[in-house]
Design a protein around this motif. Structure first.
Motif, PDB file in Angstrom:
ATOM      1  N   THR A  98     -11.092  17.582   8.535  1.00 54.90           N
ATOM      2  CA  THR A  98     -11.406  19.249   7.635  1.00 54.90           C
ATOM      3  C   THR A  98     -10.344  19.478   6.620  1.00 54.90           C
ATOM      4  N   VAL A  99      -9.234  19.136   6.669  1.00 53.15           N
ATOM      5  CA  VAL A  99      -8.394  18.731   5.475  1.00 53.15           C
ATOM      6  C   VAL A  99      -9.413  18.806   4.269  1.00 53.15           C
ATOM      7  N   LEU A 100      -9.936  17.497   4.662  1.00 53.80           N
ATOM      8  CA  LEU A 100     -10.752  17.229   2.845  1.00 53.80           C
ATOM      9  C   LEU A 100     -12.007  17.613   2.897  1.00 53.80           C
ATOM     10  N   CYS A 159      -4.979  10.460  -0.050  1.00 53.49           N
ATOM     11  CA  CYS A 159      -3.674  11.963   0.514  1.00 53.49           C
ATOM     12  C   CYS A 159      -3.490  12.671  -0.634  1.00 53.49           C
ATOM     13  N   VAL A 160      -4.193  12.593  -2.098  1.00 50.06           N
ATOM     14  CA  VAL A 160      -4.212  12.727  -2.832  1.00 50.06           C
ATOM     15  C   VAL A 160      -4.589  14.007  -2.807  1.00 50.06           C
ATOM     16  N   ILE A 161      -4.937  14.743  -1.939  1.00 48.07           N
ATOM     17  CA  ILE A 161      -5.215  15.741  -0.944  1.00 48.07           C
ATOM     18  C   ILE A 161      -3.446  16.462  -1.492  1.00 48.07           C
ATOM     19  N   MET A 162      -2.905  15.871  -1.474  1.00 48.79           N
ATOM     20  CA  MET A 162      -1.501  16.676  -1.416  1.00 48.79           C
ATOM     21  C   MET A 162      -1.213  16.918  -2.791  1.00 48.79           C
ATOM     22  N   GLY A 163      -1.792  16.925  -3.563  1.00 50.45           N
ATOM     23  CA  GLY A 163      -1.921  17.679  -5.017  1.00 50.45           C
ATOM     24  C   GLY A 163      -2.710  19.269  -5.052  1.00 50.45           C
ATOM     25  N   MET A 164      -3.716  19.177  -3.981  1.00 50.90           N
ATOM     26  CA  MET A 164      -4.142  20.414  -3.437  1.00 50.90           C
ATOM     27  C   MET A 164      -3.006  21.504  -2.511  1.00 50.90           C
ATOM     28  N   GLY A 224      -5.431   7.075  -8.124  1.00 50.92           N
ATOM     29  CA  GLY A 224      -4.731   6.249  -9.228  1.00 50.92           C
ATOM     30  C   GLY A 224      -4.853   6.466 -10.795  1.00 50.92           C
ATOM     31  N   GLY A 225      -6.265   6.407 -10.862  1.00 43.32           N
ATOM     32  CA  GLY A 225      -6.434   5.975 -12.022  1.00 43.32           C
ATOM     33  C   GLY A 225      -6.295   7.365 -13.082  1.00 43.32           C
ATOM     34  N   LEU A 226      -6.748   8.157 -12.575  1.00 40.53           N
ATOM     35  CA  LEU A 226      -7.062   9.835 -13.310  1.00 40.53           C
ATOM     36  C   LEU A 226      -5.802  10.982 -12.927  1.00 40.53           C
ATOM     37  N   THR A 227      -4.605  10.456 -11.438  1.00 37.94           N
ATOM     38  CA  THR A 227      -3.467  11.035 -11.521  1.00 37.94           C
ATOM     39  C   THR A 227      -2.818  10.089 -12.594  1.00 37.94           C
ATOM     40  N   ALA A 244       0.491  -0.817  -0.289  1.00 42.11           N
ATOM     41  CA  ALA A 244       0.017  -0.656  -0.146  1.00 42.11           C
ATOM     42  C   ALA A 244       0.836   1.510  -0.006  1.00 42.11           C
ATOM     43  N   VAL A 245       1.506   1.547   0.793  1.00 40.55           N
ATOM     44  CA  VAL A 245       2.571   2.559   0.899  1.00 40.55           C
ATOM     45  C   VAL A 245       3.333   2.507  -0.383  1.00 40.55           C
ATOM     46  N   PHE A 246       3.662   1.564  -1.186  1.00 40.67           N
ATOM     47  CA  PHE A 246       4.260   1.711  -2.835  1.00 40.67           C
ATOM     48  C   PHE A 246       3.044   2.451  -3.344  1.00 40.67           C
ATOM     49  N   VAL A 247       1.905   1.492  -3.340  1.00 41.42           N
ATOM     50  CA  VAL A 247       0.928   2.260  -4.471  1.00 41.42           C
ATOM     51  C   VAL A 247       0.821   3.303  -4.345  1.00 41.42           C
ATOM     52  N   ASP A 248       1.110   4.219  -2.785  1.00 43.05           N
ATOM     53  CA  ASP A 248       0.630   5.786  -2.328  1.00 43.05           C
ATOM     54  C   ASP A 248       1.988   6.628  -2.994  1.00 43.05           C
ATOM     55  N   GLY A 249       3.240   5.238  -2.691  1.00 38.61           N
ATOM     56  CA  GLY A 249       4.407   6.723  -3.402  1.00 38.61           C
ATOM     57  C   GLY A 249       4.659   7.058  -4.405  1.00 38.61           C
ATOM     58  N   VAL A 250       4.271   5.977  -6.174  1.00 36.42           N
ATOM     59  CA  VAL A 250       3.517   6.366  -7.196  1.00 36.42           C
ATOM     60  C   VAL A 250       3.233   7.637  -7.083  1.00 36.42           C
ATOM     61  N   VAL A 251       1.471   7.329  -6.536  1.00 35.64           N
ATOM     62  CA  VAL A 251       1.245   8.275  -6.293  1.00 35.64           C
ATOM     63  C   VAL A 251       1.351   9.716  -6.305  1.00 35.64           C
ATOM     64  N   ALA A 252       2.043   9.456  -5.091  1.00 34.08           N
ATOM     65  CA  ALA A 252       2.720  10.623  -4.532  1.00 34.08           C
ATOM     66  C   ALA A 252       3.685  11.593  -5.669  1.00 34.08           C
ATOM     67  N   ALA A 253       4.449  10.643  -6.005  1.00 36.57           N
ATOM     68  CA  ALA A 253       4.957  10.545  -7.304  1.00 36.57           C
ATOM     69  C   ALA A 253       4.695  11.301  -7.973  1.00 36.57           C
ATOM     70  N   THR A 254       3.253  10.734  -8.882  1.00 32.10           N
ATOM     71  CA  THR A 254       2.839  11.175  -9.899  1.00 32.10           C
ATOM     72  C   THR A 254       2.503  12.988  -9.889  1.00 32.10           C
ATOM     73  N   LEU A 255       1.992  12.965  -8.448  1.00 34.80           N
ATOM     74  CA  LEU A 255       1.592  14.416  -8.174  1.00 34.80           C
ATOM     75  C   LEU A 255       2.045  15.700  -7.597  1.00 34.80           C
ATOM     76  N   TYR A 256       3.333  15.344  -7.572  1.00 35.19           N
ATOM     77  CA  TYR A 256       5.162  15.461  -6.884  1.00 35.19           C
ATOM     78  C   TYR A 256       4.950  16.606  -8.232  1.00 35.19           C
ATOM     79  N   TYR A 257       5.209  15.359  -9.335  1.00 29.19           N
ATOM     80  CA  TYR A 257       6.435  15.850 -10.616  1.00 29.19           C
ATOM     81  C   TYR A 257       5.371  16.741 -10.958  1.00 29.19           C
ATOM     82  N   LEU A 258       3.498  16.733 -10.981  1.00 29.98           N
ATOM     83  CA  LEU A 258       3.278  17.206 -11.741  1.00 29.98           C
ATOM     84  C   LEU A 258       2.688  19.116 -10.737  1.00 29.98           C
ATOM     85  N   GLY A 259       2.408  18.538  -9.839  1.00 27.62           N
ATOM     86  CA  GLY A 259       2.891  19.906  -8.641  1.00 27.62           C
ATOM     87  C   GLY A 259       3.697  20.765  -8.863  1.00 27.62           C
ATOM     88  N   LEU A 260       5.441  20.130  -9.493  1.00 25.11           N
ATOM     89  CA  LEU A 260       5.909  21.277  -9.146  1.00 25.11           C
ATOM     90  C   LEU A 260       6.369  22.238 -10.977  1.00 25.11           C
TER      91      LEU A 260
END
Lengths: 522, 368
Positions: free
Chosen positions: B284-286, B197-202, B345-348, B47-63
């Motif tokens: 609250t964050v959501l 944690c796709v909220i990370m993108g926001m 995962g999919g949409l990102t 699960a952490v690995f999957v989330d890491g992939v999502v996070a990396a995607t959002l990190y790349y796009l966000g920057l």
């Protein structure tokens, strides 16, 4: 209603722009002005006499009896003017008399020349003495302020076992001198302004120029200058005008009665505001953590000071939450009470008809009433109050079957712990009512809701731009060195980072005391 | 600018940590243990690995699209209309998860603690309180997380520490007897929750050092995962695999096991209140992210007008989406993993691919 208000408001604005006449060359005109302005008040003294022997000039000395120092007037003004003036004045022309008096005759430190009648009057009302001479369109003001005032005593609030015992007094000048004695730095600045149309109270902004952030100082100045009111009798009057959150139960302006505390806060980059007529100085910016710090923490040894910090934190938490937790336990979560205790409590609750919340509410009310009575009562009656209070709260209420004995313990404990963190009494009392009510309805979930609501509120607060809850939330983790701990002095290298300052480092690093290096161990 | 606040890495870490731990602790253990049995930790690592992939995607796009948030760069990547629709999907997802969070917390309260009270009471009080925090902006939420997060860590460790004596190590054996398929299936449940944690993108544009977002985010996820895994292992050790899988709220039952001396017992309510505090941060964050996204989507000048409508929607959804606890549980275990992962995962991933393709075409266009 609104119409009459706006008319009043316009009148208020007009009053401000009154111009003042200048001192007249006719002595009689000036005297008439004084008489008109001050009426026939008995404490106004106007002494008319002549100066010089060859060409005597009519003169008048005016001061307020009680505000001005009589001995000083007699010795340093009247005597030189009437006796020694004769020796110098023989060959004088009428024109030079004022200059000669100013430069050669009067043996006083403070002296200033004014040509404005209202400035003259203001000086007189502050205790200065006025000398008017016939034929001169200016008057001399001698600094003869000296009135009966309370001496520098140990303050009733903020008592300490170890540490300086002097407290501020009601006189602004004494208070500034107390600060100046603590901080002999030429950069210690006092800026004075006068506020209050009726009271003309002197206000003094005190700060250390290199330490205090210029932005904060000018913000304080700006907020003070905006105040336009009738009267200022205590620092509380201006506190409510300069607060960041006027409608919050939490004070965002600190106050202290002790010069060492004020000096310590100024040395951390804060600004102090002294108000004439009150021994309480205000300090800004004020952070929440200051309420669990006392001056004595820094005078006692570090471990004990840290322990006391924790006791204060526990006291603050329990005075806020204890009745709520007790009610939540009794009403919703009885399983958390150990069985033995629960049984004995159930037995004693047998004859008590009221629900826990009602008991807590009324006992709390009785406690607050007794507290208020204890403060307001004349001292000798205080004894009676405490006896009645102890009997009513303690024994009789239980014996009469009105409250549970454990409730008495909870309320009494809450009442005592309230005084440990005295600066937060007001906010904690209000919060306690709120959280107790919610706990009675929703149990521990209610306590959670109330606590979250409180946190959200205090986290939005700011004091002169500094977040009120820093360094607990936001801000540097290193600032916690003076919150949950009181690290030793040699480790307290920096000033709190929450408060902006130009000079971060407080002392030379690495001053950990060591045995003398010259000796060798054998 | 809609939001002037900036959050520090520490605050970012604690926000993500609270989001990971507090709601998952109610919803993840029972179904994950039921599938992965003694191998939950492998499922959690996946699960952490999957989330890491999502996070990396959002990190790349966000920057890459720096000052823009997830909802905003959807339009930049996909064009106006499809971008707005994609942004709306994300916002719907935030609102939906917020409603599910409210429902989980409320459901827990009426099931375990206060069965007589209607769930509406909990939904309304939580959302009103949350709205008052959202109105004050991101900085207040971050500071709230900074105050509550450490308490959450402390009490989680305390709970685990105090029940360690009840752990029966035999319950953790046999190791490596679960099939890979079951482990992978099981890992879908935690990864769907971590993916929140796709909220990370926001939040990335509001980080004071956006380059450090990835580290802060993964730090939060890993800390939360370690605690959550420890919880599940201890639960298995105390109740056994079947016990844990069949309990409604294993973490709550675990806290019930705490005995300290002879007088501190049955303090599960206190523990739960603290986890509810963490759940409040998640909500609250959501809620905040949904409000911020909506106002960015509609190009509003301030997000204040959106706060109350979104809150009402969250309350309404939380009540109406599920008819009872069984319904909620079935949704969380069977539907939510696929639904959530297809968005997280999919949409990102789709966004990333299109962004990369467009960059490729842009480069070609430049060369010509």
């Amino acid at each position: 209603m609104t119409k009459s208000l706006s008319r009043l408001f316009r009148a208020w604005k007009r009053k401000k722009s009154r111009t003042s006449a200048s001192v007249s060359a006719e002595l009689t005109a000036n005297l008439t002005y004084l008489q008109e302005a001050l009426g026939s008040s008995t404490d106004v003294v106007i002494r008319q006499f002549t100066v010089g022997s060859a060409q005597p000039v009519k003169a008048a000395l005016a001061f307020i009896d009680g505000l001005a120092d009589n001995v000083m007037i007699n010795e340093s003004i009247m005597k030189p003017l009437m006796l020694e003036m004769r020796m110098v004045a023989d060959g004088l022309s009428k024109k030079d008399i004022l200059t000669v008096i100013k430069d050669k005759v009067i043996s006083m430190g403070q002296l200033r020349e004014v040509d404005n009648l209202s400035a003259m009057l203001d000086g007189m009302l502050s205790g200065d003495t006025v000398l008017m001479l016939d034929g001169y369109s200016s008057a001399l003001l001698f600094g003869t302020r000296g009135w009966e005032s309370r001496g520098v005593e140990e303050p009733l609030t903020e008592a300490v076992v170890r540490g300086p015992r002097e407290g501020f007094t009601e006189t602004l000048r004494t208070n500034t001198s107390l600060l100046r004695r603590k901080i002999k730095n030429p950069l210690l600045r006092f800026e004075v302004l006068t506020l209050g149309r009726q009271t003309r109270t002197g206000i003094c902004i005190a700060y250390i120029k290199d330490l205090a952030d210029e932005k904060i100082v000018s913000e304080v100045r700006k907020r003070l200058e905006r105040i336009d009111v009738d009267s200022i009798l205590e620092s509380g009057y201006i506190e409510e005008f300069i607060e960041d959150a006027p409608l919050s139960p939490f004070a965002t302006v600190g106050n202290t009665e002790k010069p060492d505390v004020a000096a310590a806060k100024m040395l951390e980059g804060r600004v102090a505001i002294l108000v004439d007529g009150t021994p309480f100085a205000l300090t800004v910016p004020y952070l929440f953590v200051e309420s669990i710090q006392t001056s004595e923490d820094y005078y006692t040894r570090t471990f004990f000071a840290t322990l006391i910090r924790w006791i204060r934190i526990i006291a603050l938490t329990s005075t806020a939450l204890l009745p709520a937790v007790y009610i939540a336990l009794l009403t919703f979560h009885q399983e958390m009470i150990p069985t033995q205790l629960l049984l004995s409590m159930a037995a004693s609750a047998e004859g008590v008809p009221f629900p826990a919340f009602v008991q807590a509410f009324f006992m709390g009310l009785v406690f607050e009433i007794l507290r208020e009575a204890g403060i307001r009562m004349p001292r000798p009656v205080g004894q009676a109050v405490s006896i009645v209070g102890a009997l009513v709260i303690g024994q009789a209420a239980v014996a009469a079957g009105l409250v549970l004995p454990s409730m008495v313990i909870v309320v009494a404990f809450t009442g005592i712990t309230e005084f440990i963190v005295a600066t937060q009494i007001e906010s904690v009392t209000l919060f306690r009512i709120f959280v107790t009510g919610l706990a009675a309805v929703l149990g521990f979930y209610g306590i959670l809701l109330a606590t979250l609501a409180l946190l959200i509120h205090v986290l939005t607060l700011r004091s002169f731009g500094v977040p009120f809850m820093s360094p607990l939330a936001s801000g540097s983790i290193w600032d916690l060195k003076d919150v949950f701990l009181r690290v030793p002095k040699w480790a307290m290298l920096t000033r709190p980072q929450a408060i902006p300052t130009n000079n971060r480092l407080r002392q030379k690093p690495l001053q950990y005391p060591r045995p003398p290096s010259g000796k060798k161990k054998d | 600018m809609l939001e002037d606040g900036k959050i520090s890495s520490k605050q970012y870490f604690l926000i993500i940590f609270s989001v990971i731990l507090s709601v998952s602790i109610f919803s993840v253990p029972a179904p994950t243990v039921a599938l992965a049995r003694q191998e939950v930790w492998i499922a959690m690592v996946i699960a952490v690995f999957v989330d890491g992939v999502v996070a990396a995607t959002l990190y790349y796009l966000g920057l890459k699209y720096f000052p823009q948030s997830l909802v905003q760069y959807c339009s930049t990547i996909l064009g106006r209309i499809p971008g707005k629709i994609t942004g709306a999907v994300f916002i719907w997802f935030f609102i939906h998860v917020a409603a599910i969070t409210v429902r989980i917390l409320g459901d827990f309260m009426i099931t375990a603690v206060m069965p007589q009270t209607p769930i509406l009471v909990f939904a309304v009080t939580l959302v009103i309180l949350s709205a008052s925090a959202v109105r004050n902006g991101l900085e207040i939420i971050a500071r709230l997380a900074e105050l509550i997060g450490p308490v959450l860590i402390l009490f989680s460790l305390l709970t685990i520490g105090l029940v360690l004596k009840d752990v029966n190590p035999d319950n953790l054996k046999p190791l490596f007897h679960t099939g890979l398929i079951d482990i992978l299936k099981a890992s879908l449940i935690p990864s769907s929750w971590f993916g929140v944690c796709v909220i990370m993108g926001m939040l990335l544009p509001y980080h004071d050092k956006p380059q450090k977002t990835f580290v802060a985010k993964m730090g939060g996820v890993i800390t939360g995962t370690i605690l959550l895994t420890a919880f599940m292992l201890v639960q298995m050790g105390v109740f056994g695999v079947h016990g844990t899988a069949s309990l409604t709220f294993p973490s709550y039952s675990l806290a019930r096991m705490i005995h300290l001396g002879d007088f501190v017992e049955r303090i599960e309510v206190v523990m739960m209140v603290i986890w509810l505090g963490g759940g409040f941060i998640t909500l609250t964050v959501l809620y905040y992210v949904a409000v911020l996204g909506t106002s960015q989507l509609l190009n509003l000048k301030s997000f204040q007008p959106v706060v109350i409508p979104v809150g009402i929607v969250i309350i309404g959804l939380s009540i109406m989406l599920f008819s009872n606890h069984i319904d909620l549980k079935a949704f969380i275990n069977k539907v939510f993993p696929f639904y959530a992962l297809s968005i997280e995962g999919g949409l990102t991933t789709v966004l990333l691919i299109i962004a990369l393709l467009r960059r490729g075409t842009a480069k070609k266009a430049n060369r010509k």
